[in-house]
Design an enzyme around this catalytic site. Structure first.
Site, mmCIF file in Angstrom:
data_model
loop_
_atom_site.group_PDB
_atom_site.id
_atom_site.type_symbol
_atom_site.label_atom_id
_atom_site.label_comp_id
_atom_site.label_asym_id
_atom_site.label_seq_id
_atom_site.Cartn_x
_atom_site.Cartn_y
_atom_site.Cartn_z
ATOM 1 C CG ASN A 269 -0.148 4.002 -0.901
ATOM 2 O OD1 ASN A 269 0.560 4.986 -1.072
ATOM 3 N ND2 ASN A 269 -1.263 4.033 -0.200
ATOM 4 C CE LYS B 226 -0.713 3.116 3.294
ATOM 5 N NZ LYS B 226 -1.463 2.573 4.447
ATOM 6 C CG HIS C 263 -5.626 5.021 0.830
ATOM 7 N ND1 HIS C 263 -5.642 5.009 2.206
ATOM 8 C CD2 HIS C 263 -4.940 3.914 0.455
ATOM 9 C CE1 HIS C 263 -4.970 3.946 2.638
ATOM 10 N NE2 HIS C 263 -4.535 3.267 1.598
ATOM 11 C CD GLU D 94 -3.399 5.533 5.160
ATOM 12 O OE1 GLU D 94 -2.992 4.484 5.688
ATOM 13 O OE2 GLU D 94 -2.720 6.165 4.325
ATOM 14 C CD GLU E 127 -5.953 -0.157 0.544
ATOM 15 O OE1 GLU E 127 -4.814 -0.623 0.615
ATOM 16 O OE2 GLU E 127 -6.205 1.046 0.706
ATOM 17 N N GLY F 150 -2.688 -1.716 7.784
ATOM 18 C CA GLY F 150 -1.618 -1.488 8.739
ATOM 19 C C GLY F 150 -1.794 -2.157 10.085
ATOM 20 C CB SER G 225 -2.437 -6.495 6.641
ATOM 21 O OG SER G 225 -2.586 -5.448 7.581
#
Length: 249
Positions: A11, A13, A97, A99, A167, A173, A212
């Protein structure tokens, strides 16, 4: 029932310009020399899907999008539909996701509508689920994640290819990762929920781990129970790092 091949999906992003396609060319060249045992996908920003698809043409690399609208067309400035992704060369799409859920207020119901739209457009959805740190520390991680699975997967998904990506929000991250035991607990709960929803076909979809993932921890994670691949963020931007994760699958 034979399980699906492991899947390693990158991904990107909001990263990537035309100059970064050199990394894709290096990746596909390396995959020709050493054929991977897994499916390999890159999901670039929408601006690069067509050019990345062209760069990957004839290779073992598959291309995906990062999100789509549930509508086929309309007055949604800045958004793309599932059909647009497919038209640009994508064959998969990441949906739900964290985010998107946190930053754009996406609900399970909206994610389910996007999943339905993606299947209708011929795309294979990768549906993301995961708990926050507060939900983990309060002991609600399994309940939160399995509820997301139940509510984000429409009944029309039965019989269609798809993947789930677990996730944990607190690991994305941050450099933090759950223990192998924690990963196995969630992945096993997701598998049980898929079987509950779809019967024996629920044994088929790969359950990816994301958060991560990097060359130094990929092997241990990918060997864990019910881990059928990885959704990789920053480490997918460089061919060398991504290849190390691919080779660990």
């Amino acid at each position: 029932m034979t399980k699906a091949r492991p899947m390693i999906a990158g991904n990107w992003k909001m990263n990537g310009l035309s100059s970064d396609l050199d990394e894709v060319r290096a990746l596909t060249a390396a995959m020709e020399l050493r054929v991977p045992a897994c499916r390999v996908i890159i999901c670039p920003p929408a601006s690069l899907i067509e050019r990345l698809s062209t760069a990957a043409e004839g290779s073992r690399l598959e291309v995906g999008g990062q999100d789509c609208r549930p509508e086929r067309q309309g007055a949604f400035t800045g958004d793309v539909s599932a059909e647009m992704l497919a038209d640009a060369g994508a064959s998969l799409v990441i949906l739900g996701h964290s985010e998107r859920r946190a930053g754009f207020g996406e609900t399970d119901a909206l994610v389910a509508a996007k999943v339905e739209a993606s299947v209708q457009a011929g795309l294979e959805p990768i549906i993301c689920v995961g708990e926050t740190l507060a939900e983990r520390e309060s002991g609600h991680a399994v309940g939160v994640v399995t509820a997301q699975v139940r509510q984000s997967l429409p009944a029309s998904l039965a019989g269609a290819p798809f993947a789930i990506a677990y996730e944990p929000v607190w690991a994305i991250g941050t450099g933090l990762t759950p223990s192998i035991d924690q990963i196995e607990e969630i992945h096993s709960a997701i598998r049980s929920t898929l079987v509950e929803l779809f019967g024996d076909p629920g044994l088929q979809p790969p359950i990816l781990y994301g958060g991560s993932v990097k060359p130094t921890n990929a092997k241990d994670i990918l060997q864990a129970l019910e881990v059928g691949g990885a959704l990789v963020g920053g480490a997918s931007l460089k061919a060398k790092d991504f290849l190390a994760i691919i080779e660990a699958a």
